[in-house]
Each structure stands twice: as C-alpha cells, then as structure tokens.
Scaffold this motif. Structure first.
Motif, PDB file in Angstrom:
ATOM      1  N   TRP A 302       0.828  -1.208   0.000  1.00  0.00           N
ATOM      2  CA  TRP A 302       0.000   0.000   0.000  1.00  0.00           C
ATOM      3  C   TRP A 302       0.867   1.266   0.000  1.00  0.00           C
ATOM      4  O   TRP A 302       0.573   2.223  -0.724  1.00  0.00           O
ATOM      5  CB  TRP A 302      -0.944   0.011   1.196  1.00  0.00           C
ATOM      6  N   ASP A 303       1.949   1.269   0.771  1.00  0.00           N
ATOM      7  CA  ASP A 303       2.816   2.451   0.828  1.00  0.00           C
ATOM      8  C   ASP A 303       3.449   2.732  -0.539  1.00  0.00           C
ATOM      9  O   ASP A 303       3.516   3.896  -0.967  1.00  0.00           O
ATOM     10  CB  ASP A 303       3.900   2.266   1.881  1.00  0.00           C
ATOM     11  N   ILE A 304       3.918   1.684  -1.210  1.00  0.00           N
ATOM     12  CA  ILE A 304       4.507   1.862  -2.541  1.00  0.00           C
ATOM     13  C   ILE A 304       3.442   2.330  -3.525  1.00  0.00           C
ATOM     14  O   ILE A 304       3.677   3.227  -4.352  1.00  0.00           O
ATOM     15  CB  ILE A 304       5.169   0.562  -3.035  1.00  0.00           C
ATOM     16  N   PHE A 305       2.262   1.716  -3.461  1.00  0.00           N
ATOM     17  CA  PHE A 305       1.168   2.135  -4.348  1.00  0.00           C
ATOM     18  C   PHE A 305       0.880   3.618  -4.184  1.00  0.00           C
ATOM     19  O   PHE A 305       0.804   4.368  -5.171  1.00  0.00           O
ATOM     20  CB  PHE A 305      -0.094   1.319  -4.069  1.00  0.00           C
ATOM     21  N   THR A 306       0.704   4.072  -2.950  1.00  0.00           N
ATOM     22  CA  THR A 306       0.355   5.479  -2.737  1.00  0.00           C
ATOM     23  C   THR A 306       1.492   6.413  -3.146  1.00  0.00           C
ATOM     24  O   THR A 306       1.256   7.476  -3.729  1.00  0.00           O
ATOM     25  CB  THR A 306      -0.027   5.746  -1.272  1.00  0.00           C
ATOM     26  N   SER A 307       2.722   6.013  -2.864  1.00  0.00           N
ATOM     27  CA  SER A 307       3.875   6.830  -3.247  1.00  0.00           C
ATOM     28  C   SER A 307       3.978   6.969  -4.762  1.00  0.00           C
ATOM     29  O   SER A 307       4.155   8.078  -5.294  1.00  0.00           O
ATOM     30  CB  SER A 307       5.158   6.213  -2.683  1.00  0.00           C
ATOM     31  N   GLU A 308       3.864   5.843  -5.478  1.00  0.00           N
ATOM     32  CA  GLU A 308       3.936   5.875  -6.942  1.00  0.00           C
ATOM     33  C   GLU A 308       2.743   6.621  -7.532  1.00  0.00           C
ATOM     34  O   GLU A 308       2.883   7.365  -8.507  1.00  0.00           O
ATOM     35  CB  GLU A 308       3.993   4.446  -7.487  1.00  0.00           C
ATOM     36  N   PHE A 309       1.570   6.414  -6.958  1.00  0.00           N
ATOM     37  CA  PHE A 309       0.363   7.088  -7.442  1.00  0.00           C
ATOM     38  C   PHE A 309       0.513   8.603  -7.329  1.00  0.00           C
ATOM     39  O   PHE A 309       0.177   9.351  -8.263  1.00  0.00           O
ATOM     40  CB  PHE A 309      -0.852   6.606  -6.649  1.00  0.00           C
ATOM     41  N   LYS A 310       1.038   9.073  -6.202  1.00  0.00           N
ATOM     42  CA  LYS A 310       1.220  10.512  -6.015  1.00  0.00           C
ATOM     43  C   LYS A 310       2.261  11.075  -6.985  1.00  0.00           C
ATOM     44  O   LYS A 310       2.114  12.201  -7.486  1.00  0.00           O
ATOM     45  CB  LYS A 310       1.623  10.804  -4.568  1.00  0.00           C
ATOM     46  N   LYS A 311       3.321  10.316  -7.246  1.00  0.00           N
ATOM     47  CA  LYS A 311       4.326  10.764  -8.217  1.00  0.00           C
ATOM     48  C   LYS A 311       3.695  10.909  -9.602  1.00  0.00           C
ATOM     49  O   LYS A 311       3.945  11.900 -10.315  1.00  0.00           O
ATOM     50  CB  LYS A 311       5.484   9.764  -8.278  1.00  0.00           C
ATOM     51  N   LEU A 312       2.900   9.934  -9.992  1.00  0.00           N
ATOM     52  CA  LEU A 312       2.227  10.001 -11.285  1.00  0.00           C
ATOM     53  C   LEU A 312       1.238  11.159 -11.318  1.00  0.00           C
ATOM     54  O   LEU A 312       1.099  11.851 -12.334  1.00  0.00           O
ATOM     55  CB  LEU A 312       1.509   8.673 -11.572  1.00  0.00           C
ATOM     56  N   TRP A 313       0.551  11.362 -10.220  1.00  0.00           N
ATOM     57  CA  TRP A 313      -0.422  12.455 -10.101  1.00  0.00           C
ATOM     58  C   TRP A 313       0.267  13.809 -10.354  1.00  0.00           C
ATOM     59  O   TRP A 313      -0.227  14.649 -11.108  1.00  0.00           O
ATOM     60  CB  TRP A 313      -1.034  12.407  -8.708  1.00  0.00           C
ATOM     61  N   LEU A 314       1.425  14.010  -9.716  1.00  0.00           N
ATOM     62  CA  LEU A 314       2.150  15.275  -9.861  1.00  0.00           C
ATOM     63  C   LEU A 314       2.749  15.444 -11.250  1.00  0.00           C
ATOM     64  O   LEU A 314       2.763  16.543 -11.808  1.00  0.00           O
ATOM     65  CB  LEU A 314       3.261  15.355  -8.805  1.00  0.00           C
ATOM     66  N   ALA A 315       3.238  14.344 -11.814  1.00  0.00           N
ATOM     67  CA  ALA A 315       3.978  14.446 -13.069  1.00  0.00           C
ATOM     68  C   ALA A 315       3.114  14.300 -14.314  1.00  0.00           C
ATOM     69  O   ALA A 315       3.414  14.899 -15.355  1.00  0.00           O
ATOM     70  CB  ALA A 315       5.091  13.387 -13.101  1.00  0.00           C
ATOM     71  N   LYS A 316       2.014  13.520 -14.215  1.00  0.00           N
ATOM     72  CA  LYS A 316       1.322  13.145 -15.443  1.00  0.00           C
ATOM     73  C   LYS A 316      -0.187  13.335 -15.428  1.00  0.00           C
ATOM     74  O   LYS A 316      -0.845  13.022 -16.431  1.00  0.00           O
ATOM     75  CB  LYS A 316       1.638  11.679 -15.777  1.00  0.00           C
ATOM     76  N   SER A 317      -0.761  13.801 -14.334  1.00  0.00           N
ATOM     77  CA  SER A 317      -2.213  13.958 -14.322  1.00  0.00           C
ATOM     78  C   SER A 317      -2.642  15.013 -15.337  1.00  0.00           C
ATOM     79  O   SER A 317      -2.071  16.095 -15.412  1.00  0.00           O
ATOM     80  CB  SER A 317      -2.706  14.361 -12.933  1.00  0.00           C
ATOM     81  N   ILE A 318      -3.677  14.686 -16.113  1.00  0.00           N
ATOM     82  CA  ILE A 318      -4.217  15.632 -17.089  1.00  0.00           C
ATOM     83  C   ILE A 318      -5.502  16.274 -16.586  1.00  0.00           C
ATOM     84  O   ILE A 318      -6.121  17.070 -17.295  1.00  0.00           O
ATOM     85  CB  ILE A 318      -4.481  14.939 -18.451  1.00  0.00           C
ATOM     86  N   GLU A 319      -5.900  15.931 -15.376  1.00  0.00           N
ATOM     87  CA  GLU A 319      -7.116  16.484 -14.791  1.00  0.00           C
ATOM     88  C   GLU A 319      -6.809  17.838 -14.136  1.00  0.00           C
ATOM     89  O   GLU A 319      -6.014  17.899 -13.196  1.00  0.00           O
ATOM     90  CB  GLU A 319      -7.682  15.506 -13.747  1.00  0.00           C
TER      91      GLU A 319
END
Length: 405
Positions: A302-319
C-alpha cells in the motif's frame, strides 16, 4: 487483394501446439522439442514448449469455450483471450518488467504465445512453502499504481478512456465475479462449496442482514464504478516470483472497474495465507517470522502504491482539478475504503464459494482448518463492515494481527 478468412476454432494438443509455433516461425521444423500441457486452472489450456536445440521456450495459453471446473454446461466467451493479451500489452507500456512478453495473439483460436516464466515460482505456492520474496511488495505496489493510474481519466482523456472501456467490455467474465464473489456466498446457491463443519457459520452469514447490505453496496460499486482498466483477478496464483523478479499474469478478467478491486484481491490473498500459516508452519518462530513478513508486505504494498500514485499524479495527471490541495488524498482514501471492502468479499468467497485457495484447503488438520476458515470469514466480515473506520494500512495490519493472535 488477399481476403483473410477466419480460422475455425479447435482445441490444441501437445502435437498441434508445436506445429503452431513452427508455422509462426518461432521454432524450426528440424528442432528437437519437448512439450507438456501444464494448465491447472479452471478456464484454459496451457502448453509449455521447449526447443532442446536452441534452448528457447514458449508458453501457449488457449482459452476453452467452457469452464473446466464445471464442464461444457458452463459456456464461456473465447474473446477473453484477446482481452488478456491486450491487457498484458497495455501493462507493458508502463511496467514491461512486471508482465510476460506477448509474442503472438490468435483471436480465432483464442490463444496467446507468450514468454516462458517457468524459471519462476507461483507466489501462492511459494508462500505456502514458507518462502519470502523481498521485492514483491515493491513490484506489486508499482504495478498497481502505474497500470491503474495510466488507464484512468487522471492519466488519459475521458474520450480515450471510454473507447478503451468498450475495447475491454467483458460481460461474461464479469458475471462470474458478480455471482461468485458478490452474490452466491450470501445465499443458499448451488455454486457454493464449503465443508460441512462450516455449515453453522455459513447459515449465520446468510441471515446477516447488516453484512449483506454492505456487500450489496460493494457489488453495486463493482457493477458501476468504471474508473480504470483493472486486472480483475489479481490473486497470488496470478503472480510469478523469485527473489529478484515479479511477473503478473492472467488478466483475462480485465475490464473497466473500480481502482480498489485489484488492490483488495491482492491483500485478501496475502491475509488468507498469513492466517493459514497456522496449519503449515510447525515451528512457532518460523511461523511468526513468515507472518511478520506478510504483514510487512501488506504495509509496503500500500505504501509503494500510494507513493507511486502521487508521483504520477504530480507528473502526469491531465485532470485540471488534480492541482487542488488535498484532492489526491481524498481519491486515495476512497480507493482504500473500496479496497478494504473488496478484500473482505474476496476472503469470504474463498471459504464458501465455488473456487477455494490451496493455502487453506491444503491444511491437513480438520480442526486447524476450521479455525482458519472461521477466522478468515470473521475478518472478512469485519473489513466489509468497518472499511470506512479502518483509517490506514497500519490499522489494517493491527486488525489482521488481532484475527489470528
């Protein structure tokens, strides 16, 4: 102009599987080969072909038009082979190191030729044997974050997501999940399969209106929450591992569903194995060490999932709204609560429903097996009912520890 005609479906055997690879040019006619049908699942044939001449090896997976676990009375779509191969290719765009390479898809014969992973171990078998895999949490956490984020409307525009959702329309296999995970275990259905000693607990479950209402809500989420392309069946039998490698296989249940479903499926299988160790490890220190490893794997995944998800959110979110302070945390909270509910549903169905887990069924002592089964059912119920109160992964770990200690 050459007109391609559709091939008539026929089931392969060990001889025709080799001929198929020869026709593709993946092996030559004069090569010495060995071939075996190694499938032990419920839905498919799996052929392992090795060239003794070159050392190259391949897997051919062919979908059957019915469920092997039941027989021809349960017909199934062959289109699931296309969906599986396509989902593997989709995942390979973002985590190529975590899925097998697909060499060829034949939609007419409903088969896929893919990378041979026989040098690895099925995670379920390894955990039952008491093995530990130090990188599996990191790898699965990354797999979940990248595959789920990049096919959601945070990672691609809504129009592209809607088109992908059509491509991955999978109503027949979804119905299996709808029935076997979310409906049948909570009613007196013919598909249910449980040991006689569990009968009193199962009857209590069927009368548990509070639980059934919450399961109904989770079923509704599964039916309607089309957030992202999910694997759809991410259990420990769908993951190959070693100390350094992890490969996710068998995404034939893929469709556009809730973020939390794959996460819940994986966590459920870790928890069931953890509780089942009571029947596998005779040495108390070894048992405690393995259970601590599994608790740590739950936390790290879960910690890795949330960490990676947040990185993607900051770098690649189009919303555009993703820039709002606190929004990503609220999204992750929703995913967490859904995941906990799906975890509980997966645990209960494996004790009562049609398909069980070897982690529990292989326990020789009926007395220990009953304790394990009951603990899993009770914990599953707790996770479903308290999914909005269990505030984070550390609280989940504590809750799991309380279920077997």
């Amino acid at each position: 102009m050459t007109v391609q005609t559709k091939k008539q479906y026929e089931e392969l055997n060990t001889k025709t599987a080799v001929s198929y690879l020869i026709n593709l040019g993946l092996i030559k006619t004069d090569e010495e080969t060995t071939v075996a049908e190694i499938g032990d699942g419920n839905l498919n044939y799996v052929f392992h072909i090795i060239s003794q001449t070159t050392g190259r090896s391949f897997i051919i997976k062919q979908a059957l038009p019915y469920a092997k676990v039941v027989g021809e009375s349960w017909p199934l779509t062959l289109d699931r082979a296309r969906i599986e191969a396509s989902a593997l290719k989709e995942a390979a765009k973002v985590v190529p190191e975590l899925v097998p390479k697909v060499f060829h898809l034949d939609p007419d014969l409903a088969l896929t030729v893919m990378e041979d992973l026989s040098h690895l171990t099925i995670l379920r078998a390894g955990l039952i044997a008491g093995n530990q895999y130090p990188l599996v949490a990191e790898h699965i956490g990354k797999y979940l974050a990248h595959t789920l984020f990049t096919t959601s409307t945070f990672g691609i525009n809504p129009q592209a997501a809607k088109k992908l959702a059509v491509t991955y329309s999978n109503p027949e296999l979804c119905k299996i999940t709808e029935d076997l995970v979310f409906t049948d275990p909570y009613f007196n259905c013919e598909t249910n399969n449980f040991e006689e000693h569990l009968t009193p607990r199962v009857h209590e479950l069927w009368q548990d209106k509070e639980l059934k209402k919450e399961v109904a809500k989770l079923k509704h989420l599964f039916l309607t929450k089309s957030e992202t392309l999910i694997h759809g069946d991410l259990h420990t039998g769908s993951i190959f591992v070693s100390e350094t490698e992890t490969k996710v296989i068998d995404p034939e249940f893929s469709f556009y569903g809730p973020f939390g479903f794959d996460i819940g499926a994986f966590l459920a299988n870790l928890i069931m194995n953890l509780i089942a160790q009571e029947g596998h490890q005779q040495d108390s220190e070894q048992k405690e060490d393995l259970q601590n490893y599994l608790l740590d794997t739950i936390e790290k995944t879960w910690d890795i999932f949330t960490s990676e998800f947040k990185k993607l959110w900051l770098a690649k979110s189009i919303e555009p709204f993703s820039e709002l302070e606190g929004y990503v945390e609220e999204v992750l909270t929703d995913i967490w609560q859904d995941a906990l509910g799906f975890t509980g549903c997966k645990m209960i169905r494996r004790m009562i429903g049609l398909a069980h887990v070897l982690d529990v069924d292989s326990i020789e002592s009926a007395e220990i097996r009953l304790r394990v089964q009951t603990s899993i059912i009770n914990l599953g119920r707790k996770l479903i009912l308290e999914r909005k109160q269990i505030g984070g992964v550390l609280e989940l770990v504590s809750t799991v520890e309380g279920a077997y200690s």
